[in-house]
Enzyme design. Sequence first.
Site, PDB file in Angstrom:
ATOM      1  CB  THR A  31      -5.296  -4.631 -10.020  1.00  0.00           C
ATOM      2  OG1 THR A  31      -5.321  -5.247  -8.609  1.00  0.00           O
ATOM      3  CG2 THR A  31      -6.395  -4.939 -10.711  1.00  0.00           C
ATOM      4  CG  ASP A  81      -5.401   3.359  -9.003  1.00  0.00           C
ATOM      5  OD1 ASP A  81      -4.810   2.188  -8.995  1.00  0.00           O
ATOM      6  OD2 ASP A  81      -5.315   4.318  -8.367  1.00  0.00           O
ATOM      7  CB  ALA A  83      -9.434   0.444  -4.034  1.00  0.00           C
ATOM      8  CE  LYS A  94      -6.206   4.591  -5.413  1.00  0.00           C
ATOM      9  NZ  LYS A  94      -5.710   3.351  -5.785  1.00  0.00           N
ATOM     10  N   GLY A  95      -3.338   3.268  -1.162  1.00  0.00           N
ATOM     11  CA  GLY A  95      -2.118   3.658  -0.727  1.00  0.00           C
ATOM     12  C   GLY A  95      -1.195   2.621  -0.426  1.00  0.00           C
ATOM     13  N   GLY A  97       0.388   0.901  -2.084  1.00  0.00           N
ATOM     14  CA  GLY A  97       1.573   0.950  -2.867  1.00  0.00           C
ATOM     15  C   GLY A  97       2.174   2.303  -2.887  1.00  0.00           C
ATOM     16  CD  GLU A 103      -2.734   5.106  -6.475  1.00  0.00           C
ATOM     17  OE1 GLU A 103      -2.311   4.139  -6.780  1.00  0.00           O
ATOM     18  OE2 GLU A 103      -3.262   5.278  -5.001  1.00  0.00           O
TER      19      GLU A 103
HETATM   20  C1  5RP Z   1      -1.520   1.806  -4.583  1.00  0.00           C
HETATM   21  C2  5RP Z   1      -2.819   1.594  -4.499  1.00  0.00           C
HETATM   22  C3  5RP Z   1      -3.518   0.365  -5.247  1.00  0.00           C
HETATM   23  O1  5RP Z   1      -4.482   0.788  -5.759  1.00  0.00           O
HETATM   24  C4  5RP Z   1      -3.821  -0.497  -4.117  1.00  0.00           C
HETATM   25  O2  5RP Z   1      -2.768  -0.597  -3.084  1.00  0.00           O
HETATM   26  C5  5RP Z   1      -4.125  -2.033  -4.798  1.00  0.00           C
HETATM   27  O3  5RP Z   1      -3.031  -2.478  -5.068  1.00  0.00           O
HETATM   28  P1  5RP Z   1      -2.994  -3.820  -5.823  1.00  0.00           P
HETATM   29  O4  5RP Z   1      -3.671  -3.893  -7.166  1.00  0.00           O
HETATM   30  O5  5RP Z   1      -1.693  -4.302  -5.875  1.00  0.00           O
HETATM   31  O6  5RP Z   1      -3.919  -4.963  -4.855  1.00  0.00           O
HETATM   32  O7  5RP Z   1      -3.719   2.287  -3.875  1.00  0.00           O
HETATM   33  O8  5RP Z   1      -1.015   3.038  -3.991  1.00  0.00           O
END
Ligand code: 5RP
Length: 221
Positions: A31, A81, A83, A94-95, A97, A103
């Site tokens: 995102t 950011d 989630a 979160k996490g 990624g 974060e």
């Molecule tokens: C990374 C995160 C991201 O915000 C969470 O994983 C959402 O990711 P995406 O936008 O790819 O769905 O916490 O550590």
Amino acid sequence: MNLNELKKKAAWAALDYIHPDTVIGVGTGTTIFYFIEALSTIKHLIYGAVSSSNSSTLLLQKQGIEVFDLKNFSSLRVYVDSADEINNHMQMIKGGGAALTREKIIATMSKKFICIIDNSKSVDVLGNFPLPIEIIPMALSYVSKEIIKIGGNPRYRKNVITDNGNIIIDVHDLYITDPISMEKKINSLPGVVTVGLFASRSADVLLIGTKNGIKTIKNSK
Ligand code: 5RP
């Protein structure tokens, strides 16, 4: 409309919350990839960004957005950011990624946390998405044993080393009815760097990309 299109919508809507002549806190993930693209269109209006991961730093620099070292800042105006899950109290998991620690630092030092999601991420109770925990590698067995005691099923995330040189466990089978106390409990275990529960520091504004447009929710806390 697919999820990527909804993510993109939410990402572009976040531009309304960017103040000129400021440094923007930038999260991590797919995102945020769209947000960085959107931010690049107004880069002449901002000083630059601080980044929550090496991957976001590269994307920001590729777009010609200056990235500042976070250690020179004690607070920020806005953090944007996404989630993995978010509940009605704007508390999040979160996490996904693996960038949760940086974060959480940036989210906590920012006056406003703008969370941007596609509508699949809203839940009533957190825990369906496995809860990430960044830990010091030598604490793997100990922390895993303690997580089992609180009812979780920890799984080591293979082939992942965080930007801080640590490892991640993902905790399955949790039904998190009291996110604030769960966050405190897990964070108090020696060897835990950060748990990916953002409950004490919840989001201030939630922008949800839906097929009918953007749904905006403001935290009344
Ligand atoms: C990374 C995160 C991201 O915000 C969470 O994983 C959402 O990711 P995406 O936008 O790819 O769905 O916490 O550590």
